[in-house]
Design a protein around this motif. Structure first.
Motif, PDB file in Angstrom:
ATOM      1  N   UNK A  34       0.838  -1.203   0.000  1.00 17.58           N
ATOM      2  CA  UNK A  34       0.000   0.000   0.000  1.00 17.58           C
ATOM      3  C   UNK A  34       0.874   1.255   0.000  1.00 17.58           C
ATOM      4  N   UNK A  35       0.242   2.409  -0.132  1.00 18.16           N
ATOM      5  CA  UNK A  35       0.945   3.689  -0.058  1.00 18.16           C
ATOM      6  C   UNK A  35       0.836   4.246   1.357  1.00 18.16           C
ATOM      7  N   UNK A  36       1.812   5.042   1.742  1.00 19.83           N
ATOM      8  CA  UNK A  36       1.815   5.627   3.080  1.00 19.83           C
ATOM      9  C   UNK A  36       2.710   6.848   3.090  1.00 19.83           C
ATOM     10  N   UNK A  37       2.586   7.629   4.152  1.00 18.18           N
ATOM     11  CA  UNK A  37       3.490   8.753   4.358  1.00 18.18           C
ATOM     12  C   UNK A  37       3.929   8.783   5.809  1.00 18.18           C
ATOM     13  N   UNK A  38       4.878   9.640   6.113  1.00 17.39           N
ATOM     14  CA  UNK A  38       5.404   9.758   7.466  1.00 17.39           C
ATOM     15  C   UNK A  38       6.090  11.116   7.589  1.00 17.39           C
ATOM     16  N   UNK A  39       6.799  11.321   8.650  1.00 27.54           N
ATOM     17  CA  UNK A  39       7.530  12.576   8.871  1.00 27.54           C
ATOM     18  C   UNK A  39       8.602  12.761   7.795  1.00 27.54           C
ATOM     19  N   UNK A  40       8.708  13.973   7.245  1.00 26.22           N
ATOM     20  CA  UNK A  40       9.603  14.193   6.110  1.00 26.22           C
ATOM     21  C   UNK A  40      11.065  13.906   6.420  1.00 26.22           C
ATOM     22  N   UNK A  41      11.446  14.030   7.677  1.00 31.10           N
ATOM     23  CA  UNK A  41      12.837  13.812   8.045  1.00 31.10           C
ATOM     24  C   UNK A  41      13.271  12.351   8.037  1.00 31.10           C
ATOM     25  N   UNK A  42      12.324  11.423   7.875  1.00 32.80           N
ATOM     26  CA  UNK A  42      12.687  10.002   7.874  1.00 32.80           C
ATOM     27  C   UNK A  42      12.233   9.309   6.590  1.00 32.80           C
ATOM     28  N   UNK A  43      11.979  10.075   5.547  1.00 33.24           N
ATOM     29  CA  UNK A  43      11.569   9.478   4.280  1.00 33.24           C
ATOM     30  C   UNK A  43      12.563   8.406   3.829  1.00 33.24           C
ATOM     31  N   UNK A  44      13.847   8.751   3.858  1.00 34.70           N
ATOM     32  CA  UNK A  44      14.864   7.809   3.396  1.00 34.70           C
ATOM     33  C   UNK A  44      14.887   6.547   4.233  1.00 34.70           C
ATOM     34  N   UNK A  45      14.836   6.698   5.537  1.00 35.00           N
ATOM     35  CA  UNK A  45      14.875   5.535   6.432  1.00 35.00           C
ATOM     36  C   UNK A  45      13.644   4.655   6.231  1.00 35.00           C
ATOM     37  N   UNK A  46      12.491   5.292   6.061  1.00 33.05           N
ATOM     38  CA  UNK A  46      11.248   4.530   5.883  1.00 33.05           C
ATOM     39  C   UNK A  46      11.299   3.750   4.567  1.00 33.05           C
ATOM     40  N   UNK A  47      11.741   4.423   3.493  1.00 32.09           N
ATOM     41  CA  UNK A  47      11.809   3.766   2.195  1.00 32.09           C
ATOM     42  C   UNK A  47      12.785   2.599   2.207  1.00 32.09           C
ATOM     43  N   UNK A  48      13.860   2.725   2.944  1.00 32.09           N
ATOM     44  CA  UNK A  48      14.841   1.654   3.018  1.00 32.09           C
ATOM     45  C   UNK A  48      14.314   0.481   3.824  1.00 32.09           C
ATOM     46  N   UNK A  49      13.656   0.775   4.941  1.00 26.44           N
ATOM     47  CA  UNK A  49      13.192  -0.282   5.834  1.00 26.44           C
ATOM     48  C   UNK A  49      11.959  -1.007   5.297  1.00 26.44           C
ATOM     49  N   UNK A  50      11.144  -0.276   4.517  1.00 24.83           N
ATOM     50  CA  UNK A  50       9.904  -0.881   4.018  1.00 24.83           C
ATOM     51  C   UNK A  50       9.791  -0.681   2.497  1.00 24.83           C
ATOM     52  N   UNK A  51      10.608  -1.376   1.737  1.00 20.41           N
ATOM     53  CA  UNK A  51      10.601  -1.184   0.281  1.00 20.41           C
ATOM     54  C   UNK A  51       9.307  -1.635  -0.386  1.00 20.41           C
ATOM     55  N   UNK A  52       8.492  -2.431   0.321  1.00 21.43           N
ATOM     56  CA  UNK A  52       7.230  -2.888  -0.255  1.00 21.43           C
ATOM     57  C   UNK A  52       6.084  -1.908  -0.008  1.00 21.43           C
ATOM     58  N   UNK A  53       6.384  -0.763   0.606  1.00 22.98           N
ATOM     59  CA  UNK A  53       5.382   0.284   0.833  1.00 22.98           C
ATOM     60  C   UNK A  53       5.736   1.477  -0.044  1.00 22.98           C
ATOM     61  N   UNK A  54       4.760   1.985  -0.793  1.00 25.41           N
ATOM     62  CA  UNK A  54       4.995   3.141  -1.669  1.00 25.41           C
ATOM     63  C   UNK A  54       4.968   4.418  -0.831  1.00 25.41           C
ATOM     64  N   UNK A  55       6.135   5.010  -0.620  1.00 26.33           N
ATOM     65  CA  UNK A  55       6.230   6.230   0.183  1.00 26.33           C
ATOM     66  C   UNK A  55       5.703   7.415  -0.598  1.00 26.33           C
ATOM     67  N   UNK A  56       4.763   8.145  -0.031  1.00 16.58           N
ATOM     68  CA  UNK A  56       4.163   9.300  -0.681  1.00 16.58           C
ATOM     69  C   UNK A  56       4.741  10.588  -0.094  1.00 16.58           C
ATOM     70  N   UNK A  57       5.682  11.171  -0.824  1.00 13.61           N
ATOM     71  CA  UNK A  57       6.159  12.496  -0.438  1.00 13.61           C
ATOM     72  C   UNK A  57       5.068  13.516  -0.775  1.00 13.61           C
ATOM     73  N   UNK A  58       5.025  14.586  -0.047  1.00 14.52           N
ATOM     74  CA  UNK A  58       4.076  15.650  -0.356  1.00 14.52           C
ATOM     75  C   UNK A  58       2.661  15.376   0.091  1.00 14.52           C
TER      76      UNK A  58
END
Length: 303
Positions: free
Chosen positions: A160-184
């Motif tokens: 699924x898609x998800x978002x989080x705090x902008x300061x951890x976008x990179x960490x989130x994308x690395x830890x959960x590559x099966x989740x589509x990170x939504x910037x913005x």
């Protein structure tokens, strides 16, 4: 006489109409799908705030304020029943040191229809199991800020898609590559799952949940009574300020993990493929060093 005049004035103020927030079309904003939720015919909607050591205050107190301030015309009871849940009822400390005694444990908490997951300490397996079990029957299970990491660790966000705090976008994308990170994205909704951006984004997602239950007028009235003028709850894509990552340069280096400014003279650093990366802390450096190639690539894969 003075008391009577005061009551009249207060009555006029409470009955006055709030300034109407602009509609999506008026603000050239994307129209949010209505996606209504059905409130119970009787009784309040149970809202569980999952907390543990280090829970970030605004992440849960912001939504708490929203839900407690909701008033629905024609109802005499309060539409939401709020309570805290943790692994135990032992006192814990939220961000800034505030001591909190949770209302319930996982074993005796009322079954929630809404779960709010703020940023907090690393979750235990018991915490993840409670989220998985309880979410089977929730209308909304929502994370705020890095609470998205807790929700992601349950596996419920996979694919699924998800978002989080902008300061951890990179960490989130690395830890959960099966989740589509939504910037913005101010918030992202997937069925009964929802994720909000950082900190105050939780207020907007909570107002969005109110709108889904009781309509836009009730949500607008709630925001007005709170003197909250943000309109992100009407536009899920309103975090575009964070859609593009800041670029680290030799003159103004940024932490390769969280994106914050660093002082290259004192900051921890690592060299990977000939490039130097700086970090806010030794913990961020360790995070990067575990898999630098995945970390660098993850940043370019987020949406």
């Amino acid at each position: 006489m003075l008391a009577a005049i005061t009551l009249v004035v207060l009555g006029q103020l409470s009955g006055s109409n709030p300034a109407k927030a602009p509609s999506a079309s008026e603000g050239n904003q994307p129209v949010v799908t209505t996606n209504p939720l059905k409130p119970p015919a009787q009784g309040s909607i149970p809202v569980a705030f999952l907390i543990s050591e280090g829970a970030v205050m605004i992440d849960f107190s912001g939504p708490w304020e929203v839900f407690q301030d909701v008033m629905v015309p024609g109802r005499t009871d309060h539409p939401f029943h709020l309570y805290t849940v943790s692994e135990s009822t032992s006192p814990l400390h939220a961000s800034g040191g505030m001591k909190i005694v949770p209302d319930y444990t996982f074993e005796n908490a009322p079954a929630p229809k809404i779960i709010v997951i703020p940023a907090q300490s690393r979750p235990s397996e018991a915490t993840l199991q409670w989220i998985r079990k309880s979410t089977k029957n929730t209308d909304v299970t929502m994370s705020v800020c890095t609470g998205a990491f807790l929700l992601a660790k349950t596996g419920l966000l996979s694919g699924k898609a998800a978002t989080t705090y902008h300061g951890v976008f990179g960490r989130f994308a690395m830890e959960f590559p099966d989740i589509a990170l939504r910037r913005g994205a101010r918030f992202v909704e997937n069925g009964n799952l929802a994720t909000a951006g950082g900190l105050s984004s939780g207020i907007d997602l909570a107002l969005r949940v109110v709108e889904r239950y009781f309509g836009r007028d009730v949500a607008q009235r709630t925001a007005y009574d709170m003197e909250y003028q943000g309109q992100g709850w009407m536009n899920p894509e309103s975090n575009q300020l964070y859609a593009t990552a800041r670029v680290s340069t030799a003159e103004h280096p940024l932490c390769a993990v969280c994106g914050m400014d660093v002082d290259p003279k004192t900051a921890p650093k690592s060299i990977f493929k000939g490039a130097t990366y700086y970090f806010c802390s030794d913990d961020d450096k360790k995070t990067f060093d575990t898999a630098p190639d995945k970390f660098v690539n993850a940043e370019s894969k987020s949406l």
